[in-house]
Design an enzyme around this catalytic site. Sequence first.
Site, PDB file in Angstrom:
ATOM      1  N   PHE A  49      -5.825   9.433  56.884  1.00 18.57           N
ATOM      2  CA  PHE A  49      -7.077  10.049  57.327  1.00 18.57           C
ATOM      3  C   PHE A  49      -7.451  11.144  56.334  1.00 18.57           C
ATOM      4  CE2 PHE A  49      -5.676  14.233  58.903  1.00 18.57           C
ATOM      5  CZ  PHE A  49      -4.305  14.052  58.863  1.00 18.57           C
ATOM      6  N   ASN A 100      -3.535  15.500  70.753  1.00 17.94           N
ATOM      7  CA  ASN A 100      -3.364  14.233  70.044  1.00 17.94           C
ATOM      8  C   ASN A 100      -2.059  13.528  70.472  1.00 17.94           C
ATOM      9  OD1 ASN A 100      -2.707  12.299  68.119  1.00 17.94           O
ATOM     10  ND2 ASN A 100      -3.817  13.383  66.482  1.00 17.94           N
ATOM     11  N   ASP A 144      -1.344  23.889  61.978  1.00 17.19           N
ATOM     12  CA  ASP A 144      -2.639  23.807  61.320  1.00 17.19           C
ATOM     13  C   ASP A 144      -2.379  23.401  59.871  1.00 17.19           C
ATOM     14  OD1 ASP A 144      -5.405  23.908  61.703  1.00 17.19           O
ATOM     15  OD2 ASP A 144      -5.562  25.841  60.708  1.00 17.19           O
ATOM     16  N   HIS A 161       3.560  17.118  54.045  1.00 14.83           N
ATOM     17  CA  HIS A 161       3.591  18.546  54.379  1.00 14.83           C
ATOM     18  C   HIS A 161       3.944  18.738  55.851  1.00 14.83           C
ATOM     19  CE1 HIS A 161      -0.174  16.530  54.893  1.00 14.83           C
ATOM     20  NE2 HIS A 161      -0.758  17.524  55.518  1.00 14.83           N
TER      21      HIS A 161
HETATM   22  P1  IMP Z   1      -5.130  19.414  61.064  1.00  9.32           P
HETATM   23  O1  IMP Z   1      -4.818  20.869  61.139  1.00  9.32           O
HETATM   24  O2  IMP Z   1      -3.911  18.543  61.037  1.00  9.32           O
HETATM   25  O3  IMP Z   1      -6.119  18.988  62.120  1.00  9.32           O
HETATM   26  O4  IMP Z   1      -5.850  19.192  59.652  1.00  9.32           O
HETATM   27  C1  IMP Z   1      -7.114  19.794  59.339  1.00  9.32           C
HETATM   28  C2  IMP Z   1      -7.824  19.003  58.253  1.00  9.32           C
HETATM   29  O5  IMP Z   1      -7.081  19.078  57.013  1.00  9.32           O
HETATM   30  C3  IMP Z   1      -7.950  17.512  58.539  1.00  9.32           C
HETATM   31  O6  IMP Z   1      -9.109  17.234  59.305  1.00  9.32           O
HETATM   32  C4  IMP Z   1      -8.062  16.940  57.122  1.00  9.32           C
HETATM   33  O7  IMP Z   1      -9.367  17.094  56.608  1.00  9.32           O
HETATM   34  C5  IMP Z   1      -7.123  17.833  56.323  1.00  9.32           C
HETATM   35  N1  IMP Z   1      -5.746  17.266  56.349  1.00  9.32           N
HETATM   36  C6  IMP Z   1      -4.660  17.813  56.941  1.00  9.32           C
HETATM   37  N2  IMP Z   1      -3.589  17.028  56.802  1.00  9.32           N
HETATM   38  C7  IMP Z   1      -4.000  15.949  56.103  1.00  9.32           C
HETATM   39  C8  IMP Z   1      -3.325  14.776  55.663  1.00  9.32           C
HETATM   40  O8  IMP Z   1      -2.137  14.535  55.898  1.00  9.32           O
HETATM   41  N3  IMP Z   1      -4.081  13.901  54.962  1.00  9.32           N
HETATM   42  C9  IMP Z   1      -5.388  14.103  54.694  1.00  9.32           C
HETATM   43  N4  IMP Z   1      -6.066  15.161  55.115  1.00  9.32           N
HETATM   44  C10 IMP Z   1      -5.376  16.099  55.811  1.00  9.32           C
END
Ligand code: IMP
Length: 188
Positions: free
Chosen positions: A148, A9, A68, A176
């Site tokens: 998102f 990304n 993650d 976070h």
């Molecule tokens: P990733 O590990 O950042 O790809 O997050 C995995 C999944 O957790 C994402 O596809 C969202 O469904 C959820 N998620 C993680 N961080 C966020 C955030 O900041 N806002 C909303 N959803 C989140």
Amino acid sequence: MKLVFATHNPNKLEEIKQLLPDSIELLSLTDIGCIEEIEETGKTLEENAYIKARYVKTQYGLNCFADDSGLEIDVLNGAPGVISARYAGRQKDNEANIAKVWENLNNKSNKAAQFRTVIAVCIEDKEWECEGIVRGNLIDEKRGDGGFGYDPIFITDGYTKTFAELGSEIKNKISHRAKAFQLFLNQL
Ligand code: IMP
């Protein structure tokens, strides 16, 4: 020092690049020619982050970190957690994921939840992890166009707007992910 951020990304990469000292050359998976998909088969955020960081360290011999994240809902014992992206199925549909959260929270008065990020770091022969948590509550309507995932239904403690209404500038300071990365940067 060359340091790989195990992501494809470009937005995530650029955000972190801005925060790093010039002595660190930050590279993405694309930059190192890693086009194969690293399967995230872990049962926890920690496991998945380590799978990605260790893969790069072992296969490419480069220092690496990987993140993650997930939404963890108190009354659902931390679900959807590690399967946040595919809570309602493999198609990774945000609308369907939110609908499933509402379905599972139906009639529950406690709507407390948190977003959590884990960063796994593999540098030389050391491994460690950094965690960032933001607490809040889920609402049963969608508010806001930004962000998102679950942003339109999450209001963090001390605020009245959802993450989707706050806008990326504010969210990226208090999220976070921001907390976990700040910890990581302080340790470099
Ligand atoms: P990733 O590990 O950042 O790809 O997050 C995995 C999944 O957790 C994402 O596809 C969202 O469904 C959820 N998620 C993680 N961080 C966020 C955030 O900041 N806002 C909303 N959803 C989140």
